[in-house]
Design an enzyme around this catalytic site. Structure first.
Site: not given
Length: 510
Positions: A210, A414
């Protein structure tokens, strides 16, 4: 249902999980986040919780126990992170490397790292930590897990980023993280060294987790609780460009120095990807309003397209407008995409917030996605988690579809929910995996699903308050306590390679 070789796993990072041993022998004081979460100003302003990572779940000592828990869940894959600051607690900047520089765009086209460079790095690396991470990976491999190793999950070594000084000196200090091009060079060295030391036992790599979170929350949202907590769009642009550049250099270094297959069934010795969130999940508040539609398009491009066009096509949107591209083939290189999905964004149009970033014409609408009140219903009458995130499983499907546009394998790396009472998690797990199945059945192949997380952990600025674990952790005793309903649901899904009719009838119908 998913195919036989589908990867079922859990994901974790270093900083959030490792610390917590009673004697404080395994704490990591050499990272920017260590200093950030204990800063008096941050605590007084409520930017961080005041919780400290050294009070954490102690995965550093208890990793064997956690691996065994995962094995008993029936999992066959595990995603871990290596902490750069543990491997190199001291600067690597004095180890010289040659590099070629594109002066037109201030980007590094190549870094010359040799075997001699690696031997110099090996002399200053923390051998205890190198041995530790090898033990962790070998523990997983001995239990039959496919291992994904992620190199960077938000944190930076303190010798590269002093976030307090960066904030107080408005980024004019030398240790200013991703704003500084030297971080790009040092990341390439770090990636090369890790590939050199671990390539024989790792085949799947991720450069970043991210990266846009680091940029957006660090440089465009000063009250987010993320370091360095400044509002500086020019710094944000530099950080984006430098992280794109760092991915490209790391990609090539890993390919160069990991030449040995760890697993016989691996496609190649090193499959190097990136783990990414907010992929194609911004939606217009009013789908019939052309401005809102454009705002959502700009949001999606800013959050993922900007990065992906560069690393998959060698096309760099240098003006941050979604329209003006330069050819930068030296930025191209990515073997797979990891989709991190939690919830959606609903946006409306606003005039450009920053003249130098024309893409930012979007504004989040309160009551949807990430912008909800914890424990309520969203404006769409959907449940909201403890952290204030709306349950919107349809976004999982859309994110997978968007990721597939780049022609590389896709994994869900995730997906999870903050739910301390385990009320919403069973539905969350079943509904999101069902949407992953739907994408697969519609021709958008997904090769694995990694739940966040096996255990509770340190949720960055929010500390220990947000409980994402399938297993609750008693922070005093470090006991792992199953959240029975969710553990049972997830175990059954894994055992059957998909959501069973029984689970569907119990949780997803009516």
């Amino acid at each position: 249902m998913f195919p036989e070789k589908f990867l079922w796993g859990v994901a974790q990072s270093g900083f959030q999980f490792e610390m917590g041993d009673k004697l404080r022998r395994n704490i990591d004081t050499n990272t920017d986040w260590w200093h950030w979460v204990r800063d008096k100003t941050n605590i007084e302003k409520g930017l961080v919780s005041g919780d400290l990572p050294e009070e954490g779940i102690n995965n550093y000592e208890l990793y064997e126990k956690d691996h065994e828990i995962a094995r008993k869940l029936g999992l066959n894959a595990y995603r871990i992170g290596i902490e750069w600051s543990r491997i190199f607690p001291w600067p690597t900047t004095f180890i010289d490397v040659d590099y070629s520089y594109n002066e037109s765009y201030n980007l590094i086209e190549d870094v010359k790292i040799t075997k001699d460079t690696l031997e110099e790095l090996d002399e200053i690396a923390n051998k205890r930590e190198v041995a530790y991470y090898r033990s962790v990976i070998n523990s997983l491999r001995s239990k039959g897990f496919k291992v994904i190793v992620n190199l960077n999950h938000f944190t930076l070594p303190y010798w590269l980023h002093d976030p307090i000084e960066a904030r107080e000196r408005a980024l004019t200090n030398k240790r200013n993280g991703w704003v500084n091009p030297r971080t790009v060079i040092e990341f390439a060295k770090y990636a090369a060294y890790i590939a050199y030391k671990f390539g024989d036992i790792v085949d799947m790599w991720s450069t970043f987790n991210e990266p846009m979170v680091v940029v957006e929350l660090g440089y465009l949202a000063p009250y987010s609780g993320f370091p360095p907590g400044v509002l500086n769009p020019e710094a944000a642009k530099l950080a984006i460009l430098h992280m794109i550049n760092a991915h490209a250099l790391a990609y090539r270094q890993i390919k160069k120095f990991d030449t040995e297959k760890a697993d016989k069934d691996s496609k190649e010795p090193a499959e190097v990807g990136i783990i990414y969130n907010n992929i194609g999940v911004a939606y217009p508040k009013d789908p019939n309003d052309s401005k809102d539609v454009k705002a959502a398009e700009n949001d999606n491009f800013f959050h993922s397209g900007l990065f992906f066009e560069a690393i998959h096509k060698g096309k760099l949107n240098i003006e941050f407008d979604g329209e003006t591209f330069i050819d930068a083939p030296y930025l191209k290189g990515n073997d797979w995409i990891g989709v991190n999905y939690y919830t959606r964004e609903v946006v409306t149009y606003q005039e450009p917030m920053f003249p130098s970033i024309p893409l930012i014409t979007f504004k989040g609408v309160q009551g949807y996605g990430y912008a909800c009140r914890p424990g309520t219903l969203s404006k769409d009458d959907r449940p909201v988690s403890d952290i204030g995130w709306e349950l919107y499983p349809e976004g999982m499907y859309d994110s997978i579809v968007e990721a597939h546009k780049y022609g590389v394998p896709v994994y869900v790396t995730e997906n999870g929910i903050a739910d301390s009472k385990d009320i919403l998690r069973p539905y969350y797990i079943a509904s999101h995996i069902k949407m992953t199945e739907k994408a697969f059945e519609d021709g958008y192949e997904v090769k694995g699903y990694f739940h966040w997380a096996l255990t509770d952990n340190f949720e960055w600025a929010l500390g220990f308050r947000m409980r994402f674990g399938l297993y609750e952790v008693n922070l005093i005793t470090k006991e792992r306590i199953p959240r029975e309903k969710s553990v049972s649901i997830f175990r059954e899904i894994v055992a059957n390679n998909g959501v069973t009719k029984k689970i569907e009838e119990e949780l997803l119908r009516g």
